[in-house]
Design an enzyme around this catalytic site. Structure first.
Site, mmCIF file in Angstrom:
data_model
loop_
_atom_site.group_PDB
_atom_site.id
_atom_site.type_symbol
_atom_site.label_atom_id
_atom_site.label_comp_id
_atom_site.label_asym_id
_atom_site.label_seq_id
_atom_site.Cartn_x
_atom_site.Cartn_y
_atom_site.Cartn_z
ATOM 1 N N GLY A 46 0.922 -1.265 -0.006
ATOM 2 C CA GLY A 46 0.140 0.019 -0.123
ATOM 3 C C GLY A 46 1.052 1.292 -0.114
ATOM 4 O O GLY A 46 1.999 1.192 0.281
ATOM 5 N N CYS A 92 6.310 -0.339 6.869
ATOM 6 C CA CYS A 92 5.930 0.770 5.955
ATOM 7 C C CYS A 92 7.038 1.250 5.205
ATOM 8 O O CYS A 92 8.290 1.203 5.529
ATOM 9 C CB CYS A 92 5.690 1.949 7.107
ATOM 10 S SG CYS A 92 5.210 3.666 6.115
ATOM 11 N N LEU A 93 6.784 1.677 3.906
ATOM 12 C CA LEU A 93 7.550 2.062 3.019
ATOM 13 C C LEU A 93 8.509 3.421 3.507
ATOM 14 O O LEU A 93 9.620 3.599 2.926
ATOM 15 C CB LEU A 93 7.061 2.337 1.497
ATOM 16 C CG LEU A 93 6.519 0.912 0.703
ATOM 17 C CD1 LEU A 93 5.662 1.355 -0.513
ATOM 18 C CD2 LEU A 93 7.658 0.035 0.589
ATOM 19 N N HIS A 134 -4.152 1.608 7.772
ATOM 20 C CA HIS A 134 -2.806 1.938 8.147
ATOM 21 C C HIS A 134 -2.369 3.136 6.895
ATOM 22 O O HIS A 134 -1.765 4.100 7.094
ATOM 23 C CB HIS A 134 -1.515 0.721 7.606
ATOM 24 C CG HIS A 134 -0.276 1.272 7.554
ATOM 25 N ND1 HIS A 134 0.907 0.760 8.363
ATOM 26 C CD2 HIS A 134 0.438 2.168 6.775
ATOM 27 C CE1 HIS A 134 1.988 1.273 7.757
ATOM 28 N NE2 HIS A 134 1.768 2.163 6.924
ATOM 29 N N GLU A 135 -2.963 3.017 5.696
ATOM 30 C CA GLU A 135 -2.706 3.932 4.648
ATOM 31 C C GLU A 135 -3.486 5.244 4.781
ATOM 32 O O GLU A 135 -3.347 6.349 4.562
ATOM 33 C CB GLU A 135 -3.052 3.483 3.069
ATOM 34 C CG GLU A 135 -2.331 2.449 2.712
ATOM 35 C CD GLU A 135 -0.871 2.406 2.968
ATOM 36 O OE1 GLU A 135 -0.347 3.623 2.831
ATOM 37 O OE2 GLU A 135 -0.054 1.433 3.198
HETATM 38 NI NI NI Z 1 2.992 3.354 5.656
#
Ligand code: NI
Length: 170
Positions: A46, A92-93, A134-135
């Site tokens: 995501g 998370c990215l 989360h997003e």
């Molecule tokens: Ni994230």
């Protein structure tokens, strides 16, 4: 299409509250295409527009094994959430290599606009429910580590800063 730069925690821009998308037009569809390209290249499930420094309410997700079920949610709203919660290990990215447990409602019902500007609703559970929540947090300026204790968050912030200094020095 273009690969976008993903902001890295603790970048203060990650705490910006995104504004609603006024019209789903070619400009917005261009952002969506770039976000998908960026998410797939980074092997994420995501990505929120906030993470690529675009402060509009757009998220893209694909939790499928085959990476062939792209879903975009524009101006997403949670219209229903289960009272029972579940703990998942999240990543998370914007914080590569950092994982920790977050507790969230197990099932949600979300209303959003798709890439044509049409309203739709989905029911999500499991990984998809975690991912969408989360997003959506990102759109409100919240990163998953904001759900952790201050002690853990400070430790993670120090680790990220150290890593960024090392990258700059290299
Ligand atoms: Ni994230």
């Amino acid at each position: 299409m273009a690969l976008l730069n993903i902001l890295q925690y603790p970048d203060s821009r990650l705490h910006t509250v995104a504004r609603p998308v006024a019209a789903v037009d070619p400009r917005v569809r261009g952002i969506v295409a770039d976000m998908f390209e960026t998410m797939y290249a980074a092997k994420g499930v995501g990505l929120a527009a906030t993470q690529v420094d675009i402060h509009e309410r757009i998220i893209v997700v694909d939790t499928s094994e085959q990476r062939d079920q792209p879903m975009v949610l524009i101006n997403p709203e949670i219209v229903q959430r289960s009272s029972d919660c579940k703990e998942w290990e999240e990543g998370c990215l914007s914080l590569p290599g950092i994982y920790d447990k977050v507790t969230r409602p197990d099932r949600i019902r979300v209303r959003a606009l798709d890439a044509r500007g049409e309203a739709f609703e989905i029911e999500a559970d499991g990984l998809l429910a975690v991912c969408v929540q989360h997003e959506m947090d990102h759109l409100d300026g919240k990163v998953f580590v904001d759900h952790l204790s201050a002690l853990k968050r400070n430790r993670i912030r120090a680790r990220m800063r150290k890593r960024q200094r090392e990258t700059e020095a290299a």
